[in-house]
Scaffold this motif. Structure first.
Motif, PDB file in Angstrom:
ATOM      1  N   TYR A  40     -37.858  44.905 -38.297  1.00  0.00           N
ATOM      2  CA  TYR A  40     -36.846  45.820 -37.764  1.00  0.00           C
ATOM      3  C   TYR A  40     -37.376  47.239 -37.839  1.00  0.00           C
ATOM      4  N   LEU A  41     -38.022  47.539 -38.964  1.00  0.00           N
ATOM      5  CA  LEU A  41     -38.631  48.854 -39.174  1.00  0.00           C
ATOM      6  C   LEU A  41     -40.129  48.675 -39.262  1.00  0.00           C
ATOM      7  N   ASN A  42     -40.858  49.581 -38.680  1.00  0.00           N
ATOM      8  CA  ASN A  42     -42.311  49.557 -38.815  1.00  0.00           C
ATOM      9  C   ASN A  42     -42.797  50.997 -38.657  1.00  0.00           C
ATOM     10  N   TRP A  43     -42.458  51.800 -39.659  1.00  0.00           N
ATOM     11  CA  TRP A  43     -42.819  53.210 -39.617  1.00  0.00           C
ATOM     12  C   TRP A  43     -44.298  53.370 -39.917  1.00  0.00           C
ATOM     13  N   PHE A  44     -44.975  54.164 -39.127  1.00  0.00           N
ATOM     14  CA  PHE A  44     -46.401  54.474 -39.280  1.00  0.00           C
ATOM     15  C   PHE A  44     -47.266  53.222 -39.253  1.00  0.00           C
ATOM     16  N   GLY A  45     -46.735  52.120 -38.753  1.00  0.00           N
ATOM     17  CA  GLY A  45     -47.507  50.885 -38.635  1.00  0.00           C
ATOM     18  C   GLY A  45     -47.631  50.064 -39.909  1.00  0.00           C
ATOM     19  N   PHE A  46     -47.037  50.524 -41.013  1.00  0.00           N
ATOM     20  CA  PHE A  46     -47.164  49.725 -42.237  1.00  0.00           C
ATOM     21  C   PHE A  46     -45.922  49.763 -43.135  1.00  0.00           C
ATOM     22  N   ILE A  47     -45.005  50.686 -42.922  1.00  0.00           N
ATOM     23  CA  ILE A  47     -43.817  50.763 -43.780  1.00  0.00           C
ATOM     24  C   ILE A  47     -42.720  49.896 -43.167  1.00  0.00           C
ATOM     25  N   THR A  48     -42.440  48.779 -43.850  1.00  0.00           N
ATOM     26  CA  THR A  48     -41.408  47.848 -43.399  1.00  0.00           C
ATOM     27  C   THR A  48     -40.362  47.687 -44.501  1.00  0.00           C
ATOM     28  N   ILE A  49     -39.305  46.962 -44.203  1.00  0.00           N
ATOM     29  CA  ILE A  49     -38.236  46.767 -45.185  1.00  0.00           C
ATOM     30  C   ILE A  49     -38.752  46.090 -46.451  1.00  0.00           C
ATOM     31  N   PRO A  50     -39.572  45.028 -46.356  1.00  0.00           N
ATOM     32  CA  PRO A  50     -40.083  44.431 -47.603  1.00  0.00           C
ATOM     33  C   PRO A  50     -40.951  45.390 -48.421  1.00  0.00           C
ATOM     34  N   LEU A  51     -41.693  46.270 -47.766  1.00  0.00           N
ATOM     35  CA  LEU A  51     -42.493  47.249 -48.503  1.00  0.00           C
ATOM     36  C   LEU A  51     -41.575  48.242 -49.219  1.00  0.00           C
ATOM     37  N   LEU A  52     -40.499  48.662 -48.567  1.00  0.00           N
ATOM     38  CA  LEU A  52     -39.546  49.561 -49.219  1.00  0.00           C
ATOM     39  C   LEU A  52     -38.910  48.876 -50.433  1.00  0.00           C
ATOM     40  N   ALA A  53     -38.590  47.593 -50.305  1.00  0.00           N
ATOM     41  CA  ALA A  53     -38.039  46.846 -51.440  1.00  0.00           C
ATOM     42  C   ALA A  53     -39.057  46.760 -52.572  1.00  0.00           C
ATOM     43  N   LEU A  54     -40.311  46.503 -52.221  1.00  0.00           N
ATOM     44  CA  LEU A  54     -41.371  46.431 -53.229  1.00  0.00           C
ATOM     45  C   LEU A  54     -41.517  47.764 -53.958  1.00  0.00           C
ATOM     46  N   ILE A  55     -41.481  48.856 -53.228  1.00  0.00           N
ATOM     47  CA  ILE A  55     -41.582  50.183 -53.848  1.00  0.00           C
ATOM     48  C   ILE A  55     -40.424  50.397 -54.819  1.00  0.00           C
ATOM     49  N   ALA A  56     -39.220  49.987 -54.436  1.00  0.00           N
ATOM     50  CA  ALA A  56     -38.061  50.124 -55.327  1.00  0.00           C
ATOM     51  C   ALA A  56     -38.258  49.285 -56.589  1.00  0.00           C
ATOM     52  N   PHE A  57     -38.711  48.040 -56.452  1.00  0.00           N
ATOM     53  CA  PHE A  57     -38.948  47.201 -57.626  1.00  0.00           C
ATOM     54  C   PHE A  57     -40.022  47.814 -58.534  1.00  0.00           C
ATOM     55  N   ILE A  58     -41.062  48.376 -57.938  1.00  0.00           N
ATOM     56  CA  ILE A  58     -42.129  49.005 -58.735  1.00  0.00           C
ATOM     57  C   ILE A  58     -41.591  50.227 -59.482  1.00  0.00           C
ATOM     58  N   PHE A  59     -40.794  51.045 -58.811  1.00  0.00           N
ATOM     59  CA  PHE A  59     -40.211  52.215 -59.481  1.00  0.00           C
ATOM     60  C   PHE A  59     -39.311  51.796 -60.641  1.00  0.00           C
ATOM     61  N   ILE A  60     -38.511  50.771 -60.436  1.00  0.00           N
ATOM     62  CA  ILE A  60     -37.637  50.300 -61.511  1.00  0.00           C
ATOM     63  C   ILE A  60     -38.472  49.844 -62.697  1.00  0.00           C
ATOM     64  N   ILE A  61     -39.510  49.055 -62.434  1.00  0.00           N
ATOM     65  CA  ILE A  61     -40.383  48.580 -63.516  1.00  0.00           C
ATOM     66  C   ILE A  61     -41.037  49.756 -64.230  1.00  0.00           C
ATOM     67  N   ALA A  62     -41.511  50.741 -63.469  1.00  0.00           N
ATOM     68  CA  ALA A  62     -42.170  51.899 -64.079  1.00  0.00           C
ATOM     69  C   ALA A  62     -41.207  52.676 -64.973  1.00  0.00           C
ATOM     70  N   PHE A  63     -39.991  52.920 -64.493  1.00  0.00           N
ATOM     71  CA  PHE A  63     -39.021  53.642 -65.323  1.00  0.00           C
ATOM     72  C   PHE A  63     -38.657  52.845 -66.564  1.00  0.00           C
TER      73      PHE A  63
END
Length: 145
Positions: free
Chosen positions: A112-135
């Motif tokens: 649905y989203l493909n910003w800059f050719g690599f930012i998709t919804i699953p990547l955004l979810a992964l980034i959120a999970f990584i931030f939660i783990i880091a905090f």
């Protein structure tokens, strides 16, 4: 030295930061499905299963400053992150989408989203999970390390 100061600053508020990330991720997923009418695929639902409870768990833990939640929340985020990695790989590697295709509803490799050719919804979810783990890692007490 600067890293230690940053962690010392974040540590007392780490549960709040993790909670805010989970709120933003949950709000974003609900916005995409309920406002933008993007139908979630099967893997998106699995990622939601691991993100949505974190809003409640981390919110209560933040309010009570209960750091005993950290191992449990990290486990939810790690599993959700693994699903996000697989989902992102399925979107970007066509052979994976062909190996285990979604048979019901929206295909999991649909973007649905493909910003800059690599930012998709699953990547955004992964980034959120990584931030939660880091905090949560920054917020662990000495006994939890």
């Amino acid at each position: 030295m600067e890293g230690n100061r940053f962690i010392a600053f974040i540590k007392p508020y780490s549960l709040y930061f993790a909670w805010i990330v989970s709120l933003i991720a949950t709000g974003g997923s609900l916005y995409l499905s309920e406002v933008m009418h993007y139908e979630p695929c099967r893997l998106c639902w699995f990622q939601r299963i691991f993100m949505y409870p974190e809003v409640i768990l981390l919110g209560i833990a933040s309010y009570k400053n209960d750091r005993k939640i950290i191992p449990y929340a990290m486990t939810l985020s790690a599993i959700g992150g693994c699903i996000s990695i697989y989902h992102y790989a399925e979107q970007k590697i066509p052979a994976l989408a062909n190996a285990l295709p979604c048979k019901v509803g929206i295909p999991c490799n649909f973007d649905y989203l493909n910003w800059f050719g690599f930012i998709t919804i699953p990547l955004l979810a992964l980034i959120a999970f990584i931030f939660i783990i880091a905090f949560l890692l920054m917020g662990r007490t000495e006994a939890q390390q």
